[in-house]
Design a protein around this motif. Structure first.
Motif, mmCIF file in Angstrom:
data_model
loop_
_atom_site.group_PDB
_atom_site.id
_atom_site.type_symbol
_atom_site.label_atom_id
_atom_site.label_comp_id
_atom_site.label_asym_id
_atom_site.label_seq_id
_atom_site.Cartn_x
_atom_site.Cartn_y
_atom_site.Cartn_z
ATOM 1 N N ALA A 1 36.562 47.447 50.690
ATOM 2 C CA ALA A 1 37.004 46.266 49.953
ATOM 3 C C ALA A 1 38.401 45.830 50.398
ATOM 4 O O ALA A 1 38.664 44.635 50.571
ATOM 5 N N LEU A 2 39.305 46.782 50.591
ATOM 6 C CA LEU A 2 40.659 46.438 51.011
ATOM 7 C C LEU A 2 40.665 45.805 52.402
ATOM 8 O O LEU A 2 41.480 44.909 52.686
ATOM 9 N N THR A 3 39.755 46.242 53.265
ATOM 10 C CA THR A 3 39.641 45.623 54.592
ATOM 11 C C THR A 3 39.238 44.160 54.460
ATOM 12 O O THR A 3 39.793 43.281 55.148
ATOM 13 N N ILE A 4 38.283 43.880 53.571
ATOM 14 C CA ILE A 4 37.851 42.493 53.357
ATOM 15 C C ILE A 4 38.974 41.669 52.744
ATOM 16 O O ILE A 4 39.221 40.524 53.148
ATOM 17 N N PHE A 5 39.667 42.235 51.766
ATOM 18 C CA PHE A 5 40.788 41.521 51.147
ATOM 19 C C PHE A 5 41.820 41.128 52.198
ATOM 20 O O PHE A 5 42.326 40.003 52.205
ATOM 21 N N GLY A 6 42.171 42.063 53.070
ATOM 22 C CA GLY A 6 43.185 41.783 54.081
ATOM 23 C C GLY A 6 42.778 40.675 55.021
ATOM 24 O O GLY A 6 43.616 39.883 55.466
ATOM 25 N N ALA A 7 41.465 40.595 55.330
ATOM 26 C CA ALA A 7 40.983 39.577 56.266
ATOM 27 C C ALA A 7 40.805 38.217 55.604
ATOM 28 O O ALA A 7 41.097 37.178 56.214
ATOM 29 N N GLU A 8 40.353 38.196 54.336
ATOM 30 C CA GLU A 8 39.982 36.931 53.703
ATOM 31 C C GLU A 8 40.966 36.428 52.647
ATOM 32 O O GLU A 8 41.028 35.227 52.383
ATOM 33 N N TYR A 9 41.707 37.348 52.040
ATOM 34 C CA TYR A 9 42.645 36.957 50.976
ATOM 35 C C TYR A 9 44.006 37.619 51.212
ATOM 36 O O TYR A 9 44.457 38.452 50.416
ATOM 37 N N PRO A 10 44.680 37.236 52.291
ATOM 38 C CA PRO A 10 45.949 37.900 52.622
ATOM 39 C C PRO A 10 47.049 37.691 51.584
ATOM 40 O O PRO A 10 48.004 38.474 51.537
ATOM 41 N N GLN A 11 46.946 36.654 50.763
ATOM 42 C CA GLN A 11 47.970 36.379 49.765
ATOM 43 C C GLN A 11 47.685 37.080 48.425
ATOM 44 O O GLN A 11 48.477 36.959 47.489
ATOM 45 N N LEU A 12 46.577 37.783 48.355
ATOM 46 C CA LEU A 12 46.191 38.448 47.107
ATOM 47 C C LEU A 12 46.625 39.910 47.151
ATOM 48 O O LEU A 12 46.289 40.643 48.081
ATOM 49 N N ARG A 13 47.360 40.331 46.137
ATOM 50 C CA ARG A 13 47.827 41.716 46.044
ATOM 51 C C ARG A 13 46.900 42.507 45.128
ATOM 52 O O ARG A 13 46.665 42.109 43.973
#
Length: 294
Positions: A110-122
């Protein structure tokens, strides 16, 4: 005008029972909580707390304020959600509570997907047992929780939380490579490792053994599934394990099917007032995709 932050402290006192518990939950000192509640009492112009032995209890006027505070906090959260929805980019912070096997099997992908698609989301991830994490999400310590429900064992329900299923996870008996049996009943004389008493997984596993006609010999107790696996690998114990713990790697132990092929349900829960927040919706979408990958 009454201060919203102080009103929230009063509501926390209603939920948690003691000033010390409120202070611990919100990272305050007990004296600062007492001072803020005294100021709120001065603003309200009526007594809000009264002594009851070593504790304090809320007066009827305080109970009235708590009822309105719950509504007020929901409205503020809805306002923030609608404000976020007006933006074109998913931003902000999501405080996520997870249990261990979800942390192992879902979160890395999930964190890999977040980093690729939602870089502004912490994303802030904290490991918690589902029973306490559901309560803490309701009390606003977390924005979202990944929780579990075992067959025939209902997870706690809070009226203000919604639930969205992430899927089902098979439960199997983990035994050492040299174990010669093929069923649960043949593990009756084995040493067992289980999670601590009071957890849903422990209760379910004990009931499973009792329904099979024996009381498990629980010699090891730990919530750490990696520690459980090491005990099984080294030949010192058996345990019921979820498939999710093996996500991304092959098991190093034998896994035996249990009668009826039981599965636990994995779901997310969020407060109704924040469920429409873009960051929470994005988080749920990513978690669902990570579960499919696992």
């Amino acid at each position: 005008m009454l201060d919203v932050r102080r009103l929230r402290l009063l509501r926390e006192l209603k939920l948690r029972g003691t000033i010390a518990a409120v202070a611990a939950a919100l990272s305050y000192t007990p004296s600062s909580v007492s001072q803020q509640l005294a100021l709120l009492e001065s603003e309200a112009g009526v007594p809000l707390l009264e002594k009851s032995g070593r504790r304090v209890q809320l007066t009827p006027q305080a109970e009235l304020l708590v009822q309105h505070t719950a509504v007020l906090l929901d409205r503020l959260e809805l306002m923030e959600s609608e404000l976020d929805q007006s933006l074109t980019e998913v931003t902000g912070t999501v405080r996520l509570a997870v249990f261990q096997s979800a942390a192992l099997g879902i979160i890395p992908q999930a964190l890999t997907i977040f980093g690729a698609e939602y870089p502004q989301l912490r994303i802030e991830v904290t490991q918690r047992e589902p029973e306490s994490a559901l309560f803490e999400t309701w009390t606003r310590e977390f924005d979202l929780v990944i929780a579990e429900q075992y067959p025939g064992h209902a997870a706690p329900r809070q009226a203000d939380l919604d639930r969205v299923s992430l899927g089902e996870d098979a439960l199997r008996l983990g035994v050492p490579p040299r174990f010669t049996g093929t069923s649960l009943t043949q593990a009756r004389d084995s040493a067992w490792v289980m999670e601590p008493r009071g957890t849903a997984s422990r209760h379910w596993a004990e009931q499973l053994c009792r329904q099979a006609g024996f009381e498990p010999d629980v010699r090891f107790e730990t919530a750490d599934l990696q520690a459980q696996i090491r005990l099984i690998e080294s030949g010192h114990a058996v345990a019921v394990l979820p498939d999710l713990v093996w996500a991304g790697r092959a098991p190093g132990i034998r896994l035996l099917e249990l009668d009826g092929e039981p599965r636990r349900t994995i779901f997310t829960a969020a407060r109704h007032a924040s469920a429409s927040r873009p960051a929470v919706k994005a988080c749920r979408d990513v978690l669902a995709r990570a579960v499919e990958f696992a």
